[in-house]
Design a protein around this motif. Structure first.
Motif, PDB file in Angstrom:
ATOM      1  N   PRO A 104       0.782  -1.235   0.000  1.00  0.00           N
ATOM      2  CA  PRO A 104       0.000   0.000   0.000  1.00  0.00           C
ATOM      3  C   PRO A 104       0.813   1.285   0.000  1.00  0.00           C
ATOM      4  CG  PRO A 104      -0.090  -1.043   2.158  1.00  0.00           C
ATOM      5  CD  PRO A 104       0.619  -2.000   1.252  1.00  0.00           C
ATOM      6  N   ALA A 105       2.106   1.237   0.387  1.00  0.00           N
ATOM      7  CA  ALA A 105       2.847   2.500   0.513  1.00  0.00           C
ATOM      8  C   ALA A 105       4.353   2.256   0.519  1.00  0.00           C
ATOM      9  CB  ALA A 105       2.444   3.222   1.796  1.00  0.00           C
ATOM     10  N   PHE A 106       5.097   3.325   0.264  1.00  0.00           N
ATOM     11  CA  PHE A 106       6.559   3.264   0.338  1.00  0.00           C
ATOM     12  C   PHE A 106       7.017   2.844   1.733  1.00  0.00           C
ATOM     13  CE2 PHE A 106      10.620   5.441   1.266  1.00  0.00           C
ATOM     14  CZ  PHE A 106      11.421   4.856   0.295  1.00  0.00           C
ATOM     15  N   ALA A 107       6.253   3.221   2.765  1.00  0.00           N
ATOM     16  CA  ALA A 107       6.616   2.897   4.145  1.00  0.00           C
ATOM     17  C   ALA A 107       6.720   1.398   4.382  1.00  0.00           C
ATOM     18  CB  ALA A 107       5.614   3.515   5.120  1.00  0.00           C
ATOM     19  N   ASP A 108       6.121   0.575   3.516  1.00  0.00           N
ATOM     20  CA  ASP A 108       6.245  -0.878   3.651  1.00  0.00           C
ATOM     21  C   ASP A 108       7.712  -1.308   3.666  1.00  0.00           C
ATOM     22  OD1 ASP A 108       3.475  -0.793   3.345  1.00  0.00           O
ATOM     23  OD2 ASP A 108       3.587  -1.179   1.197  1.00  0.00           O
ATOM     24  N   SER A 109       8.547  -0.564   2.942  1.00  0.00           N
ATOM     25  CA  SER A 109       9.971  -0.903   2.871  1.00  0.00           C
ATOM     26  C   SER A 109      10.669  -0.746   4.213  1.00  0.00           C
ATOM     27  CB  SER A 109      10.667  -0.004   1.828  1.00  0.00           C
ATOM     28  OG  SER A 109      10.112  -0.212   0.546  1.00  0.00           O
ATOM     29  N   PHE A 110      10.028  -0.035   5.147  1.00  0.00           N
ATOM     30  CA  PHE A 110      10.558   0.105   6.499  1.00  0.00           C
ATOM     31  C   PHE A 110       9.925  -0.921   7.437  1.00  0.00           C
ATOM     32  CE2 PHE A 110      11.295   4.095   4.430  1.00  0.00           C
ATOM     33  CZ  PHE A 110      12.479   4.573   4.948  1.00  0.00           C
ATOM     34  N   PHE A 111       8.605  -1.029   7.381  1.00  0.00           N
ATOM     35  CA  PHE A 111       7.908  -1.840   8.372  1.00  0.00           C
ATOM     36  C   PHE A 111       8.059  -3.342   8.142  1.00  0.00           C
ATOM     37  CE2 PHE A 111       5.785   2.226   8.972  1.00  0.00           C
ATOM     38  CZ  PHE A 111       5.715   2.293  10.353  1.00  0.00           C
ATOM     39  N   VAL A 112       8.036  -3.787   6.892  1.00  0.00           N
ATOM     40  CA  VAL A 112       8.133  -5.231   6.641  1.00  0.00           C
ATOM     41  C   VAL A 112       9.497  -5.786   7.063  1.00  0.00           C
ATOM     42  CG1 VAL A 112       8.075  -7.040   4.886  1.00  0.00           C
ATOM     43  CG2 VAL A 112       6.346  -5.231   4.861  1.00  0.00           C
TER      44      VAL A 112
ATOM     45  N   ARG B 239      -0.213  12.046  -4.730  1.00  0.00           N
ATOM     46  CA  ARG B 239      -0.933  12.728  -3.660  1.00  0.00           C
ATOM     47  C   ARG B 239      -0.258  14.047  -3.382  1.00  0.00           C
ATOM     48  NH1 ARG B 239      -0.177   7.329  -1.699  1.00  0.00           N
ATOM     49  NH2 ARG B 239      -2.109   6.131  -1.717  1.00  0.00           N
ATOM     50  N   GLN B 240      -0.294  14.968  -4.295  1.00  0.00           N
ATOM     51  CA  GLN B 240       0.441  16.199  -4.161  1.00  0.00           C
ATOM     52  C   GLN B 240      -0.067  17.003  -2.985  1.00  0.00           C
ATOM     53  OE1 GLN B 240       0.395  18.329  -7.834  1.00  0.00           O
ATOM     54  NE2 GLN B 240       1.514  16.737  -8.950  1.00  0.00           N
ATOM     55  N   GLY B 241       0.892  17.486  -2.173  1.00  0.00           N
ATOM     56  CA  GLY B 241       0.545  18.323  -1.049  1.00  0.00           C
ATOM     57  C   GLY B 241       0.116  17.580   0.176  1.00  0.00           C
ATOM     58  N   LYS B 242      -0.035  16.255   0.086  1.00  0.00           N
ATOM     59  CA  LYS B 242      -0.508  15.515   1.244  1.00  0.00           C
ATOM     60  C   LYS B 242       0.625  14.872   2.022  1.00  0.00           C
ATOM     61  CE  LYS B 242      -5.103  14.602  -0.628  1.00  0.00           C
ATOM     62  NZ  LYS B 242      -6.124  13.587  -0.916  1.00  0.00           N
ATOM     63  N   GLY B 243       1.810  14.831   1.426  1.00  0.00           N
ATOM     64  CA  GLY B 243       2.985  14.372   2.145  1.00  0.00           C
ATOM     65  C   GLY B 243       2.930  12.963   2.653  1.00  0.00           C
ATOM     66  N   GLU B 244       2.269  12.051   1.921  1.00  0.00           N
ATOM     67  CA  GLU B 244       2.116  10.697   2.408  1.00  0.00           C
ATOM     68  C   GLU B 244       3.309   9.860   1.985  1.00  0.00           C
ATOM     69  OE1 GLU B 244      -1.775   9.163   1.602  1.00  0.00           O
ATOM     70  OE2 GLU B 244      -2.610  11.152   1.662  1.00  0.00           O
ATOM     71  N   ALA B 245       3.608   8.879   2.832  1.00  0.00           N
ATOM     72  CA  ALA B 245       4.775   8.057   2.572  1.00  0.00           C
ATOM     73  C   ALA B 245       4.628   7.256   1.293  1.00  0.00           C
ATOM     74  CB  ALA B 245       5.016   7.109   3.746  1.00  0.00           C
ATOM     75  N   GLY B 246       3.398   7.001   0.852  1.00  0.00           N
ATOM     76  CA  GLY B 246       3.207   6.233  -0.362  1.00  0.00           C
ATOM     77  C   GLY B 246       3.348   7.067  -1.619  1.00  0.00           C
ATOM     78  N   ALA B 247       3.481   8.374  -1.501  1.00  0.00           N
ATOM     79  CA  ALA B 247       3.562   9.213  -2.702  1.00  0.00           C
ATOM     80  C   ALA B 247       4.943   9.164  -3.312  1.00  0.00           C
ATOM     81  CB  ALA B 247       3.205  10.650  -2.355  1.00  0.00           C
ATOM     82  N   ASP B 248       5.005   9.368  -4.622  1.00  0.00           N
ATOM     83  CA  ASP B 248       6.307   9.436  -5.284  1.00  0.00           C
ATOM     84  C   ASP B 248       7.018  10.726  -4.917  1.00  0.00           C
ATOM     85  OD1 ASP B 248       6.102   7.065  -6.510  1.00  0.00           O
ATOM     86  OD2 ASP B 248       5.615   7.817  -8.495  1.00  0.00           O
TER      87      ASP B 248
END
Length: 227
Positions: free
Chosen positions: A42-50, A218-227
């Motif tokens: 679901p997100a770029f953050a998966d690369s940290f949590f998994v 997700r421009q402007g939303k600063g989510e970890a899954g955004a490019d």
């Protein structure tokens, strides 16, 4: 050594405090031998949590850009991904997929844990999308068991831009799945669909029977899954 430091001293404790990750089924990852861990993405953050919640060091393939980005951010990314065992791979060119599969098979042949996102890219909306057959090809080629890994909450993580958000992250490891058979299209598709069905069941997330178009902008939303 760097993986141990990241997991137990540097990054792991911070993530545990901020996101209170709930990890279920950690005992389903075999303690020894080759294993394929297959998470939804679901997100770029998966690369940290998994990597930091898998009980054994896990190897992922990562695009070259993670290792060649200039500046301080690039050096930090390089150090992190190498620290958690990510292997850089060139995803361009006709032999890129075959080279990636050969690298994964080598890792499993050494009795290690290899991680692969069956969807092939990040989900644009947190739902689970149709899996690509690379995971099935790898499982049938090596005979390694596949442990489905359901990830929830990482798409709501916010690390840059706007106000930070700290949702609770959930990681669920399912029971190992073993497969045998020929690597024909029908078998590859059936094995992949079985893995995706188990990921959908474990996560409780909606399933979309089409390939993911890639991460949303997700421009402007600063989510970890955004490019």
């Amino acid at each position: 050594m760097l993986f141990w430091l990241l997991k137990h001293v540097l990054l792991g404790p911070v993530l545990r405090v901020l996101y209170r990750p709930r990890v279920v089924g950690r005992e389903n990852v075999p303690a020894t031998g080759p294993v394929i861990v297959a998470p939804n993405h679901p997100a770029f953050a998966d690369s940290f949590f998994v990597p930091l919640t898998t009980p054994r060091p896990i190897v992922f393939l990562g695009k070259n850009e993670y290792f060649t980005t200039p500046g301080l951010r690039g050096r930090l990314m390089n150090a992190f991904f190498r620290g958690v065992g990510t292997i850089p791979v060139d995803r361009t060119g006709g032999r890129a997929a075959a080279a990636a599969l050969d690298t994964a098979a080598r890792v499993l042949g050494e009795g290690r844990v290899f991680g692969i996102y069956p969807e092939g890219t990040r989900s644009p909306d947190g739902r689970i999308y149709r899996g690509r057959t690379g995971v099935a090809r790898l499982a049938l080629r090596t005979g390694a068991p596949v442990v489905p890994c359901a990830v929830r909450g990482t798409d709501r993580v916010s690390w840059r831009g706007g106000l930070p958000r700290f949702p609770r992250v959930e990681i669920t490891f399912g029971k190992p799945m073993t497969f045998t058979g020929e690597q024909d299209h029908q078998t590859l598709r059936a094995v992949t669909d079985e893995i995706m069905a188990e990921l959908t069941r474990l996560s409780g997330l909606p399933y979309v029977d089409s390939y993911s178009p890639g991460p949303a902008r997700r421009q402007g939303k600063g989510e970890a899954g955004a490019d």
